[in-house]
Design an enzyme around this catalytic site. Structure first.
Site, PDB file in Angstrom:
ATOM      1  N   GLU A  69     -22.203 -38.096 -27.348  1.00  0.00           N
ATOM      2  CA  GLU A  69     -21.863 -39.520 -27.300  1.00  0.00           C
ATOM      3  C   GLU A  69     -22.740 -40.236 -26.286  1.00  0.00           C
ATOM      4  O   GLU A  69     -22.967 -39.727 -25.174  1.00  0.00           O
ATOM      5  CB  GLU A  69     -20.382 -39.652 -26.913  1.00  0.00           C
TER       6      GLU A  69
ATOM      7  N   ASP B 262     -27.675 -41.081 -28.381  1.00  0.00           N
ATOM      8  CA  ASP B 262     -28.659 -41.454 -29.427  1.00  0.00           C
ATOM      9  C   ASP B 262     -29.717 -42.427 -28.899  1.00  0.00           C
ATOM     10  O   ASP B 262     -30.905 -42.265 -29.167  1.00  0.00           O
ATOM     11  CB  ASP B 262     -27.998 -41.955 -30.725  1.00  0.00           C
TER      12      ASP B 262
ATOM     13  N   ALA C  12     -12.326 -49.766 -35.476  1.00  0.00           N
ATOM     14  CA  ALA C  12     -11.704 -48.518 -35.032  1.00  0.00           C
ATOM     15  C   ALA C  12     -12.738 -47.530 -34.494  1.00  0.00           C
ATOM     16  O   ALA C  12     -12.413 -46.413 -34.133  1.00  0.00           O
ATOM     17  CB  ALA C  12     -10.942 -47.879 -36.192  1.00  0.00           C
TER      18      ALA C  12
ATOM     19  N   LEU D 264     -15.186 -46.296 -36.293  1.00  0.00           N
ATOM     20  CA  LEU D 264     -15.560 -45.349 -37.353  1.00  0.00           C
ATOM     21  C   LEU D 264     -16.730 -45.877 -38.180  1.00  0.00           C
ATOM     22  O   LEU D 264     -16.981 -45.460 -39.300  1.00  0.00           O
ATOM     23  CB  LEU D 264     -14.343 -45.050 -38.251  1.00  0.00           C
ATOM     24  N   SER D 265     -17.457 -46.846 -37.599  1.00  0.00           N
ATOM     25  CA  SER D 265     -18.715 -47.345 -38.178  1.00  0.00           C
ATOM     26  C   SER D 265     -18.573 -48.037 -39.520  1.00  0.00           C
ATOM     27  O   SER D 265     -19.326 -47.772 -40.459  1.00  0.00           O
ATOM     28  CB  SER D 265     -19.745 -46.215 -38.301  1.00  0.00           C
TER      29      SER D 265
ATOM     30  N   SER E  13     -19.432 -50.941 -39.836  1.00  0.00           N
ATOM     31  CA  SER E  13     -20.648 -51.769 -39.946  1.00  0.00           C
ATOM     32  C   SER E  13     -21.812 -50.972 -40.547  1.00  0.00           C
ATOM     33  O   SER E  13     -22.509 -51.473 -41.430  1.00  0.00           O
ATOM     34  CB  SER E  13     -21.038 -52.399 -38.606  1.00  0.00           C
TER      35      SER E  13
ATOM     36  N   GLU F 283     -29.018 -54.388 -37.475  1.00  0.00           N
ATOM     37  CA  GLU F 283     -27.958 -54.523 -36.467  1.00  0.00           C
ATOM     38  C   GLU F 283     -28.539 -54.923 -35.104  1.00  0.00           C
ATOM     39  O   GLU F 283     -27.984 -55.757 -34.397  1.00  0.00           O
ATOM     40  CB  GLU F 283     -27.169 -53.210 -36.370  1.00  0.00           C
TER      41      GLU F 283
ATOM     42  N   ASP G 249     -25.135 -43.822 -36.389  1.00  0.00           N
ATOM     43  CA  ASP G 249     -24.146 -44.204 -37.402  1.00  0.00           C
ATOM     44  C   ASP G 249     -24.799 -44.393 -38.771  1.00  0.00           C
ATOM     45  O   ASP G 249     -24.309 -43.914 -39.793  1.00  0.00           O
ATOM     46  CB  ASP G 249     -23.433 -45.505 -36.995  1.00  0.00           C
TER      47      ASP G 249
HETATM   48  C1  GLA Z   1     -21.824 -46.729 -31.151  1.00  0.00           C
HETATM   49  C2  GLA Z   1     -23.272 -46.942 -31.587  1.00  0.00           C
HETATM   50  C3  GLA Z   1     -24.010 -45.614 -31.725  1.00  0.00           C
HETATM   51  C4  GLA Z   1     -23.824 -44.747 -30.486  1.00  0.00           C
HETATM   52  C5  GLA Z   1     -22.337 -44.668 -30.099  1.00  0.00           C
HETATM   53  C6  GLA Z   1     -22.143 -43.940 -28.795  1.00  0.00           C
HETATM   54  O1  GLA Z   1     -21.123 -46.093 -32.185  1.00  0.00           O
HETATM   55  O2  GLA Z   1     -23.307 -47.624 -32.814  1.00  0.00           O
HETATM   56  O3  GLA Z   1     -25.369 -45.849 -31.977  1.00  0.00           O
HETATM   57  O4  GLA Z   1     -24.607 -45.210 -29.428  1.00  0.00           O
HETATM   58  O5  GLA Z   1     -21.771 -45.962 -29.979  1.00  0.00           O
HETATM   59  O6  GLA Z   1     -22.478 -42.602 -28.931  1.00  0.00           O
END
Ligand code: GLA
Length: 382
Positions: free
Chosen positions: A32, A35, A121, A123-124, A126, A158, A170
């Site tokens: 976490e 990236d 939440a 969970l991406s 977007s 983004e 993501d």
């Molecule tokens: C968000 C960002 C990712 C990553 C995480 C943290 O989800 O979209 O690119 O940086 O935070 O690991």
């Protein structure tokens, strides 16, 4: 079934038959805030997806609708904005704008979005809408970008159009995730490896149902602190380009010369990278206990060093530890709310979900959403 319903709805609205594209949300198992430091991550795609239905139009308009929201957005293709306005359609439009920038302009099109990834939440949702939109728009303009390029294009949308400085994780896993597998990604080279998740465990995702306001500002500040760390460390290690290039030992040697906060941020990132590489080996060996222990260490590091957890996430992570079938777990995503992810023995997963829900509700006073999941496939047509 969901696609058939969406196609019918699209026909009712726009009078033509659409093609449909689908992209999933994700949960990150390990790695976490690594990236954007050129490091390593290990997410997987989940069974919640966003679908985008599309068909071409004769005029020079991009018409965007969603099943979740009532407004219809219309844009003139010869006069597209260069920046988002803070509305959901930005995620679709941003991708169209980026495609045009790389020489693949979109013809007139109508789009209808159906999202089932919980919004806000962590969970991406977007990334899911961006990737599904990219595939949909590319089906009309003939751009045949390989999936890693699609991921980069969506990340750029983004970063530039929406204004969120997110990393590549993501969008990449939404494009290239595989059912039953975690995706180990080198965020510098974009080389990746799919690692099977043992079939006798489930991923139990627990939504705290909170998202604290300062999340976006704090995310950008953490990025700056990491950049500051690289700047300081390059005095002693002139060849480094990112925290990815620094080992724990190298960092520790200069503890006294680095401001405390910057040091803590760097220590999280460099040790988290190590955990991902170690974890990838454990998972490959099917050793979920050791893998789970690394997830717990990751949570502590995010809480104490990177300082992106919050009370709700800590309580959710702590309750999990006392429940039967738990192999490991942690907060997942950017932090300050959102979800935890737990590796739980398949036979105990349902009772685990029920109990964590009850106990969280007693302690925090909010009923959480809890999902028992397995890793799912990445983006596809249909
Ligand atoms: C968000 C960002 C990712 C990553 C995480 C943290 O989800 O979209 O690119 O940086 O935070 O690991």
């Amino acid at each position: 079934m969901k696609s058939a319903e969406l196609a019918q709805h699209f026909k009712d609205l726009f009078g033509s038959s659409p093609r449909i594209f689908c992209a999933p949300g994700r949960v990150n198992l390990l790695g976490e805030h690594t990236d954007y430091n050129d490091g390593f991550v290990m997410p997987c795609a989940i069974g919640f997806s966003t679908r985008v239905a599309i068909s071409s139009r004769q005029d020079r308009k991009l018409v965007i609708r969603s099943e979740e929201f009532s407004e219809q957005f219309e844009f003139d293709l010869d006069n597209l904005p260069t920046r988002g306005k803070g509305v959901w359609s930005d995620y679709v439009l941003g991708v169209a704008v980026m495609l045009r920038q790389i020489g693949h302009p979109t013809p007139g099109a109508s789009l209808l979005v159906r999202g089932e990834v919980p919004i806000g939440a962590g969970l991406s949702s977007s990334a899911a809408i961006e990737v599904a939109s990219a595939l949909a728009l590319m089906s009309l303009n003939g751009a045949a970008l390989p999936l890693p390029e699609v991921a980069k294009l969506c990340q750029k949308a983004e970063n530039v159009f929406i204004g969120a400085r997110v990393g590549i994780m993501d969008q990449f896993v939404s494009c290239l995730g595989k059912a039953g597998h975690a995706l180990l990604l080198d965020c510098r080279s974009l080389e990746f490896k799919l690692i099977p998740i043992p079939q006798n465990v489930r991923l139990v995702i627990c939504n705290t149902m909170v998202k604290h306001d300062h999340a976006n500002g704090a995310y950008n500040r953490r990025r700056e602190e990491c950049d500051e760390g690289v700047k300081l460390l390059s005095r002693w290690y002139p060849k480094i380009r990112a925290l990815r290039d620094v080992s724990v030992e190298q960092l520790v040697q200069h503890k006294a010369e680095i401001p405390v906060t910057i040091y803590k941020r760097c220590l999280h990132v460099v040790s988290e990278n190590q955990r991902v590489l170690e974890g990838a080996q454990y998972l490959t060996d099917g050793d979920v206990e050791r893998f789970g222990a690394l997830m717990q260490q990751s949570h502590c590091s995010l809480r104490d060093l990177y300082e992106v957890s919050c009370r709700e996430l800590d309580v959710m992570a702590e309750i999990a530890q006392s429940l039967k079938g738990y192999c490991g777990g942690r907060m997942t995503g950017g932090g300050f709310g959102g979800c935890t992810v737990n590796i739980v023995r398949a036979t105990d997963a349902e009772s685990f979900a029920k109990q964590i829900s009850e106990r969280y509700q007693v302690e925090i006073g909010i009923k959480p959403d809890v999902y028992v999941c397995s890793a799912a496939n990445g983006a596809s047509a249909g």
